[in-house]
Design a protein around this motif. Structure first.
Motif, PDB file in Angstrom:
ATOM      1  N   ILE A 121      43.954  27.437 -12.399  1.00 27.79           N
ATOM      2  CA  ILE A 121      42.831  27.781 -11.679  1.00 27.79           C
ATOM      3  C   ILE A 121      43.671  28.300 -10.420  1.00 27.79           C
ATOM      4  O   ILE A 121      44.497  27.610 -10.046  1.00 27.79           O
ATOM      5  CB  ILE A 121      41.719  26.658 -11.523  1.00 27.79           C
ATOM      6  CG1 ILE A 121      40.657  27.102 -10.751  1.00 27.79           C
ATOM      7  CG2 ILE A 121      42.534  25.429 -10.895  1.00 27.79           C
ATOM      8  CD1 ILE A 121      39.539  26.136 -10.524  1.00 27.79           C
ATOM      9  N   GLY A 122      42.900  29.304  -9.752  1.00 27.26           N
ATOM     10  CA  GLY A 122      43.411  29.786  -8.374  1.00 27.26           C
ATOM     11  C   GLY A 122      42.291  29.692  -7.288  1.00 27.26           C
ATOM     12  O   GLY A 122      41.241  29.789  -7.653  1.00 27.26           O
ATOM     13  N   SER A 123      42.737  29.738  -6.068  1.00 29.82           N
ATOM     14  CA  SER A 123      41.905  29.780  -5.010  1.00 29.82           C
ATOM     15  C   SER A 123      42.704  30.317  -4.025  1.00 29.82           C
ATOM     16  O   SER A 123      43.730  30.096  -3.509  1.00 29.82           O
ATOM     17  CB  SER A 123      41.669  28.219  -4.764  1.00 29.82           C
ATOM     18  OG  SER A 123      41.013  28.098  -3.691  1.00 29.82           O
ATOM     19  N   PRO A 124      41.852  31.119  -2.898  1.00 32.77           N
ATOM     20  CA  PRO A 124      42.539  31.526  -1.541  1.00 32.77           C
ATOM     21  C   PRO A 124      42.679  30.222  -0.811  1.00 32.77           C
ATOM     22  O   PRO A 124      42.215  29.203  -0.856  1.00 32.77           O
ATOM     23  CB  PRO A 124      41.352  32.481  -1.006  1.00 32.77           C
ATOM     24  CG  PRO A 124      40.497  32.654  -2.287  1.00 32.77           C
ATOM     25  CD  PRO A 124      40.577  31.310  -3.158  1.00 32.77           C
ATOM     26  N   LEU A 125      43.730  30.468   0.160  1.00 32.46           N
ATOM     27  CA  LEU A 125      43.926  29.453   1.285  1.00 32.46           C
ATOM     28  C   LEU A 125      42.583  29.153   1.981  1.00 32.46           C
ATOM     29  O   LEU A 125      41.916  29.993   2.381  1.00 32.46           O
ATOM     30  CB  LEU A 125      45.144  29.827   2.131  1.00 32.46           C
ATOM     31  CG  LEU A 125      46.441  30.297   1.473  1.00 32.46           C
ATOM     32  CD1 LEU A 125      47.388  30.525   2.596  1.00 32.46           C
ATOM     33  CD2 LEU A 125      46.913  29.035   0.572  1.00 32.46           C
ATOM     34  N   GLY A 126      42.439  27.917   2.515  1.00 28.84           N
ATOM     35  CA  GLY A 126      41.390  27.306   3.374  1.00 28.84           C
ATOM     36  C   GLY A 126      40.262  27.267   2.547  1.00 28.84           C
ATOM     37  O   GLY A 126      39.191  26.792   3.232  1.00 28.84           O
ATOM     38  N   LYS A 127      39.986  27.418   1.324  1.00 27.46           N
ATOM     39  CA  LYS A 127      38.856  27.068   0.214  1.00 27.46           C
ATOM     40  C   LYS A 127      39.030  25.753  -0.094  1.00 27.46           C
ATOM     41  O   LYS A 127      40.036  25.116  -0.279  1.00 27.46           O
ATOM     42  CB  LYS A 127      38.661  28.272  -0.539  1.00 27.46           C
ATOM     43  CG  LYS A 127      38.525  29.714   0.097  1.00 27.46           C
ATOM     44  CD  LYS A 127      37.204  29.873   0.877  1.00 27.46           C
ATOM     45  CE  LYS A 127      37.275  31.225   1.406  1.00 27.46           C
ATOM     46  NZ  LYS A 127      35.917  31.355   2.256  1.00 27.46           N
ATOM     47  N   GLU A 128      37.892  25.460  -0.967  1.00 31.62           N
ATOM     48  CA  GLU A 128      37.819  24.188  -1.807  1.00 31.62           C
ATOM     49  C   GLU A 128      38.129  24.340  -3.252  1.00 31.62           C
ATOM     50  O   GLU A 128      37.439  25.549  -3.616  1.00 31.62           O
ATOM     51  CB  GLU A 128      36.362  23.344  -1.592  1.00 31.62           C
ATOM     52  CG  GLU A 128      36.225  22.784  -0.471  1.00 31.62           C
ATOM     53  CD  GLU A 128      35.007  21.660  -0.571  1.00 31.62           C
ATOM     54  OE1 GLU A 128      34.211  22.013  -1.660  1.00 31.62           O
ATOM     55  OE2 GLU A 128      34.834  20.990   0.391  1.00 31.62           O
ATOM     56  N   VAL A 129      38.799  23.809  -3.891  1.00 25.90           N
ATOM     57  CA  VAL A 129      39.085  24.118  -5.354  1.00 25.90           C
ATOM     58  C   VAL A 129      38.868  22.761  -6.152  1.00 25.90           C
ATOM     59  O   VAL A 129      39.428  21.693  -5.713  1.00 25.90           O
ATOM     60  CB  VAL A 129      40.610  24.450  -5.606  1.00 25.90           C
ATOM     61  CG1 VAL A 129      41.395  23.748  -4.881  1.00 25.90           C
ATOM     62  CG2 VAL A 129      40.801  24.989  -7.121  1.00 25.90           C
ATOM     63  N   GLN A 210      45.891  35.671  -3.545  1.00 32.12           N
ATOM     64  CA  GLN A 210      45.953  36.609  -2.241  1.00 32.12           C
ATOM     65  C   GLN A 210      44.864  37.186  -2.148  1.00 32.12           C
ATOM     66  O   GLN A 210      44.155  37.826  -3.184  1.00 32.12           O
ATOM     67  CB  GLN A 210      47.258  37.447  -2.753  1.00 32.12           C
ATOM     68  CG  GLN A 210      48.714  36.939  -2.893  1.00 32.12           C
ATOM     69  CD  GLN A 210      49.097  36.158  -1.354  1.00 32.12           C
ATOM     70  OE1 GLN A 210      48.340  36.473  -0.305  1.00 32.12           O
ATOM     71  NE2 GLN A 210      50.009  35.257  -1.626  1.00 32.12           N
ATOM     72  N   PRO A 211      44.389  37.389  -0.830  1.00 36.34           N
ATOM     73  CA  PRO A 211      43.127  38.121  -0.705  1.00 36.34           C
ATOM     74  C   PRO A 211      43.379  39.282  -0.903  1.00 36.34           C
ATOM     75  O   PRO A 211      44.473  40.114  -0.591  1.00 36.34           O
ATOM     76  CB  PRO A 211      42.651  37.690   0.782  1.00 36.34           C
ATOM     77  CG  PRO A 211      44.128  37.401   1.330  1.00 36.34           C
ATOM     78  CD  PRO A 211      44.898  36.568   0.236  1.00 36.34           C
TER      79      PRO A 211
END
Length: 332
Positions: A121-129, A210-211
């Motif tokens: 599972i991936g997530s951008p930095l600063g978010k909740e995962v 990556q955004p």
């Protein structure tokens, strides 16, 4: 002396004999078990079995027969599975109210089994995962989240939120939420479960996404999008357009060559007529006469200019032959 005889029956409502009836029963998965229910009363009660959750009872010794209710003092279950786990009702009836019942809990023990719906599972930095894990076990397993490497156990804090939700008799839903996701959190997390019959674990890889860069639209892009949004013509529309083009092509030689000055033609004014007269291959005609480009070979003037094309002379010979020579031969 006069006498009468009478028979008196004393009826007794059903009653379950507790010391001869099974209580909570535990069996390991794959083994067999027999549940017993004894009842008394007058007339003799009939004992039946059913599941409290209204699921089917699977009688595997009778060809995996599935029934809602079965009768008898004993209920024998063979090759027990975890799906057989749950409360069973022993019900005694003899027609004398009230009927009585007893709840017997059947537990099926087995080693923990894990199911991870998403292993990466991936997530951008600063978010909740959030990562999830489903645990099946009986007795209930001790389930924890750990970080790799080092197998450091994770507990709820300002950084992590660990939740546990029990579902059914042997299912537990585990979840781990990582707040303010950073590069240091992009590691592998392990869901670990263990009970008296065994232990197991499963991993979830969390990585950074990556955004996406914002794309600046250009004029060409806009044109392409407009072209892409056009609705294509149907087959019937294409056929109609082809027919229109065909008739337009027929109109051109008729207007331009047969009668270029015909009212309503495409050369219906002096401005359109002028380029045609300037053509070096089309000589000008005297006032009051017309020149036909198809018939003019370049050397004649007058109402109709006859050129030097061989095919035109061939037509003259044919006409003379049919109108003069042939009638004379026939008359002769």
């Amino acid at each position: 002396m006069i006498a009468e005889m009478a028979h008196l029956d004393v009826v007794v409502p059903p009653e379950i004999v507790d010391n001869e009836t099974s209580g909570e029963t535990t069996v390991e998965e794959g083994n067999s078990v027999t549940l017993t229910c004894k009842a008394r009363g007058y007339p003799m009660p009939v004992v039946s079995w059913r599941r409290e959750d209204n699921l089917k009872i699977v009688l595997r010794d009778q060809g995996n027969k599935k029934v809602t209710v079965t009768e008898g003092d004993q209920l024998r279950l063979t090759r027990v599975k975890r799906s057989d786990m749950g409360p069973y009702l022993c019900i005694a009836k003899n027609g004398i109210p009230p009927s009585v019942s007893k709840r017997i809990m059947l537990r099926v023990n087995f080693a923990p089994v894990l199911e991870v719906p998403v292993h990466m599972i991936g997530s951008p930095l600063g978010k909740e995962v959030t990562v999830r894990c489903k645990v099946e076990s009986s007795p209930r397993a001790v389930a924890t989240w750990r970080k790799e490497p080092g197998e450091q156990m994770i507990i709820s804090s300002h950084k992590y939120n660990v939740t546990e939700y029990k579902e059914g008799f042997y299912v537990t839903q585990m979840s781990l939420t990582i707040r303010n996701f950073t590069l240091e959190d992009a590691i592998t997390y392990r869901c670990v479960a263990s009970n008296s019959l065994g232990a197991t674990a499963s991993s979830v890889q969390v990585y950074e996404i990556q955004p996406q860069k914002t794309r600046t639209s250009t004029k060409n892009d806009g044109d392409d999008s407009r072209l892409g949004n056009q609705i294509p013509l149907a087959a019937s529309d294409h056929d109609k357009n082809d027919l229109d083009d065909f008739y337009n092509e027929l109109d051109d030689p008729i207007n331009n060559y047969l009668d270029p000055y015909h009212p309503g033609g495409i050369l219906d004014n002096d401005r359109d007529r002028e380029p045609l007269l300037k053509d070096p291959d089309i000589p000008k005609s005297p006032t009051g006469s017309k020149t036909f480009p198809y018939l003019n070979g370049g050397g004649g003037e007058g109402a109709v200019g006859i050129g030097s094309r061989w095919w035109w002379w061939a037509w003259v010979v044919v006409v003379v032959f049919w109108s003069v020579v042939l009638p004379g031969r026939v008359a002769f």
